[in-house]
Each structure stands twice: as C-alpha cells, then as structure tokens.
Design a protein around this motif. Structure first.
Motif, PDB file in Angstrom:
ATOM      1  N   MET A   7     105.021 101.077  36.831  1.00  0.00           N
ATOM      2  CA  MET A   7     106.156 101.851  37.336  1.00  0.00           C
ATOM      3  C   MET A   7     105.978 102.226  38.803  1.00  0.00           C
ATOM      4  SD  MET A   7     106.972 104.413  34.191  1.00  0.00           S
ATOM      5  CE  MET A   7     107.429 103.802  32.580  1.00  0.00           C
ATOM      6  N   MET A   8     104.736 102.492  39.214  1.00  0.00           N
ATOM      7  CA  MET A   8     104.463 102.897  40.598  1.00  0.00           C
ATOM      8  C   MET A   8     104.446 101.708  41.554  1.00  0.00           C
ATOM      9  SD  MET A   8     101.482 105.836  40.281  1.00  0.00           S
ATOM     10  CE  MET A   8     100.233 104.708  39.616  1.00  0.00           C
ATOM     11  N   SER A   9     104.135 100.531  41.053  1.00  0.00           N
ATOM     12  CA  SER A   9     103.898  99.344  41.862  1.00  0.00           C
ATOM     13  C   SER A   9     105.001  99.012  42.874  1.00  0.00           C
ATOM     14  CB  SER A   9     103.635  98.149  40.938  1.00  0.00           C
ATOM     15  OG  SER A   9     103.497  96.971  41.662  1.00  0.00           O
ATOM     16  N   PRO A  10     106.289  99.083  42.511  1.00  0.00           N
ATOM     17  CA  PRO A  10     107.319  98.713  43.484  1.00  0.00           C
ATOM     18  C   PRO A  10     107.333  99.592  44.739  1.00  0.00           C
ATOM     19  CG  PRO A  10     108.233  98.714  41.276  1.00  0.00           C
ATOM     20  CD  PRO A  10     106.859  99.318  41.172  1.00  0.00           C
ATOM     21  N   GLN A  11     106.869 100.837  44.622  1.00  0.00           N
ATOM     22  CA  GLN A  11     106.896 101.757  45.762  1.00  0.00           C
ATOM     23  C   GLN A  11     105.551 101.855  46.481  1.00  0.00           C
ATOM     24  OE1 GLN A  11     108.792 105.574  44.697  1.00  0.00           O
ATOM     25  NE2 GLN A  11     109.459 104.509  42.852  1.00  0.00           N
ATOM     26  N   ALA A  12     104.468 101.713  45.738  1.00  0.00           N
ATOM     27  CA  ALA A  12     103.136 101.911  46.307  1.00  0.00           C
ATOM     28  C   ALA A  12     102.748 100.763  47.233  1.00  0.00           C
ATOM     29  CB  ALA A  12     102.108 102.021  45.190  1.00  0.00           C
ATOM     30  N   ARG A  13     101.912 101.072  48.225  1.00  0.00           N
ATOM     31  CA  ARG A  13     101.350 100.009  49.064  1.00  0.00           C
ATOM     32  C   ARG A  13     100.326  99.237  48.244  1.00  0.00           C
ATOM     33  NH1 ARG A  13      98.636 102.467  53.671  1.00  0.00           N
ATOM     34  NH2 ARG A  13      96.808 102.483  52.375  1.00  0.00           N
ATOM     35  N   SER A  14      99.415  99.985  47.584  1.00  0.00           N
ATOM     36  CA  SER A  14      98.398  99.346  46.757  1.00  0.00           C
ATOM     37  C   SER A  14      97.916 100.329  45.695  1.00  0.00           C
ATOM     38  CB  SER A  14      97.213  98.882  47.616  1.00  0.00           C
ATOM     39  OG  SER A  14      96.621  99.992  48.265  1.00  0.00           O
ATOM     40  N   ILE A  15      97.466  99.770  44.577  1.00  0.00           N
ATOM     41  CA  ILE A  15      96.972 100.584  43.464  1.00  0.00           C
ATOM     42  C   ILE A  15      95.653  99.996  42.982  1.00  0.00           C
ATOM     43  CG2 ILE A  15      97.401 101.392  41.101  1.00  0.00           C
ATOM     44  CD1 ILE A  15     100.439 101.076  41.711  1.00  0.00           C
TER      45      ILE A  15
ATOM     46  N   LYS B 295     108.025 110.103  31.108  1.00  0.00           N
ATOM     47  CA  LYS B 295     108.155 111.502  31.539  1.00  0.00           C
ATOM     48  C   LYS B 295     107.185 111.811  32.672  1.00  0.00           C
ATOM     49  CE  LYS B 295     110.203 113.493  27.437  1.00  0.00           C
ATOM     50  NZ  LYS B 295     110.183 114.582  26.470  1.00  0.00           N
ATOM     51  N   VAL B 296     105.980 111.252  32.596  1.00  0.00           N
ATOM     52  CA  VAL B 296     104.991 111.423  33.667  1.00  0.00           C
ATOM     53  C   VAL B 296     105.536 110.848  34.971  1.00  0.00           C
ATOM     54  CG1 VAL B 296     102.787 110.481  34.506  1.00  0.00           C
ATOM     55  CG2 VAL B 296     102.892 111.624  32.284  1.00  0.00           C
ATOM     56  N   PHE B 297     106.089 109.648  34.910  1.00  0.00           N
ATOM     57  CA  PHE B 297     106.617 109.005  36.122  1.00  0.00           C
ATOM     58  C   PHE B 297     107.749 109.841  36.722  1.00  0.00           C
ATOM     59  CE2 PHE B 297     109.263 105.838  38.397  1.00  0.00           C
ATOM     60  CZ  PHE B 297     108.325 105.445  39.344  1.00  0.00           C
ATOM     61  N   ALA B 298     108.595 110.410  35.876  1.00  0.00           N
ATOM     62  CA  ALA B 298     109.690 111.261  36.362  1.00  0.00           C
ATOM     63  C   ALA B 298     109.124 112.488  37.080  1.00  0.00           C
ATOM     64  CB  ALA B 298     110.585 111.683  35.199  1.00  0.00           C
ATOM     65  N   GLU B 299     108.110 113.124  36.509  1.00  0.00           N
ATOM     66  CA  GLU B 299     107.480 114.293  37.142  1.00  0.00           C
ATOM     67  C   GLU B 299     106.762 113.894  38.429  1.00  0.00           C
ATOM     68  OE1 GLU B 299     107.603 117.541  36.492  1.00  0.00           O
ATOM     69  OE2 GLU B 299     108.908 117.251  34.769  1.00  0.00           O
ATOM     70  N   LEU B 300     106.092 112.760  38.392  1.00  0.00           N
ATOM     71  CA  LEU B 300     105.352 112.277  39.558  1.00  0.00           C
ATOM     72  C   LEU B 300     106.290 112.067  40.736  1.00  0.00           C
ATOM     73  CD1 LEU B 300     102.864 111.048  41.002  1.00  0.00           C
ATOM     74  CD2 LEU B 300     103.351 108.900  39.814  1.00  0.00           C
ATOM     75  N   THR B 301     107.376 111.332  40.505  1.00  0.00           N
ATOM     76  CA  THR B 301     108.289 111.006  41.602  1.00  0.00           C
ATOM     77  C   THR B 301     109.117 112.214  42.042  1.00  0.00           C
ATOM     78  OG1 THR B 301     109.861 110.083  39.999  1.00  0.00           O
ATOM     79  CG2 THR B 301     108.381 108.535  41.116  1.00  0.00           C
ATOM     80  N   LYS B 302     109.212 113.221  41.210  1.00  0.00           N
ATOM     81  CA  LYS B 302     109.872 114.470  41.588  1.00  0.00           C
ATOM     82  C   LYS B 302     109.005 115.238  42.603  1.00  0.00           C
ATOM     83  CE  LYS B 302     111.268 116.558  37.866  1.00  0.00           C
ATOM     84  NZ  LYS B 302     111.341 117.529  36.753  1.00  0.00           N
TER      85      LYS B 302
END
Length: 194
Positions: free
Chosen positions: A53-61, A24-31
C-alpha cells in the motif's frame, strides 16, 4: 518464532482480520504522515500488505521480517521499490546489511512490538535508524479486560518509547477489529518523533 510465522504465511492475506487491520492502519498512517518520497522501514512486514500500500508513494522501502515464508509471499508482489530482508532487527544486522546504510524517514510496525523479545533494545535500534525529526509509528493489540494473553499496555508502550529517547510520544487507541470468533480487539497507535 520465525518457524511459527512461516506456517501462517500462505494463508495470511486471506484472513479478513489481517486485511482489515492493514487497511485501517494505512488510513491512519496516511492521515498522519505524507509518504511521498520517504525512505521507509517496514519492520515485521509479514507478506508485505502494508509495504504494497505504501509503495506507490514511497521512494523506497526496506521490508524486514524474520520469517522466510512471509518474505517469499512479499517477493511474489514484485514491488520494484521494496527491498525484502529476511532477518530479525539487531545491532549486527544494522551494522552489516547494505539496506541499513542510510537513515530512514519513517519506521512502521504493525502488530510487531508485542512479539519483540527485547522491546527496549529494539526501540533503541529503531531510534538510531531514524533521521532527526522522523517518526516511528506502530500499531499493536491492546491488552484489555478480555483476558488476552498477547498485546501491550498503552502506558507500558508509551514509557518504552520515552525510555528509547523519542522526543515526542503519543499513544492512543485508534480503532477496534472484530474477529471471526466474535470478540472485539482494540488497537493502539503510537507515534514517536525523534
């Protein structure tokens, strides 16, 4: 404190509440934020559910957690653009650790703020780590009328974010999660823009 979290690490991802919260957090984040190409700090990353979940889109974490056992679970995911760091967020860490040499485009924290021993100081550090115009987003359990002993008040959190220097602050209740025991927990989302 880290010791307590160490004991929870191996079973963390099998807990349905933790998985549902992160989804649910990831859904809110990407919204609310486009993660594409962002340099992100995942504060209190735990086993790295959100980092994964963020890794495929993020440059770096940079995935920061004080629990060594939680970071060991994250390491098993072998996420190439995620740098795990075992430590607490302090001015000393930021000054000395190479992972904090450049500013972040986004800082996220899931069920973390209520556990920070010095919330005001931590928020000031987070503010200092962000690029101008970048966001700190957090999700925390809301103290409500169910006599919960943990969580934060929404007004309290909003005041703390403003005190830390954030220019735009919006704290709202975004969803609820039902526990195995049948109780319902409310979750706030704070978006604070530098």
């Amino acid at each position: 404190m880290a010791k307590d979290w160490d004991e929870l690490a191996t079973a963390w991802e099998s807990d349905q509440v933790n998985r549902e919260l992160t989804e649910k957090v990831f859904a809110e984040l990407t919204k609310n934020i486009n993660l594409e190409g962002k340099h992100i700090l995942d504060l209190g990353c735990g086993t790295g559910l959100l980092s994964e979940m963020m890794s495929p889109q993020a440059r770096s974490i940079v995935a920061l957690d004080a629990s060594e056992a939680m970071i060991e679970e994250l390491d098993k995911k072998e996420l190439t653009n995620v740098e795990p760091v075992v430590d607490a967020l302090t001015r000393g860490l930021v000054a000395q650790h190479p992972a904090f040499r450049k500013q972040f485009d986004l800082v996220v924290a899931v069920s973390v703020c209520e556990f920070l021993p010095h919330l005001a100081e931590s928020l000031e550090i987070i503010y200092s780590l962000l690029n101008q115009g970048s966001a700190f987003m957090h999700w925390d359990w809301i103290i409500d009328d169910e006599d919960r002993t943990s969580g934060l008040g929404m007004v309290e959190m909003q005041d703390e974010l403003i005190q830390a220097g954030f220019a735009q602050v919006n704290v709202t209740q975004v969803f609820k999660i039902k526990t195995k025991q049948g109780s319902t927990l409310s979750v706030m989302m704070g978006i604070a823009i530098k």
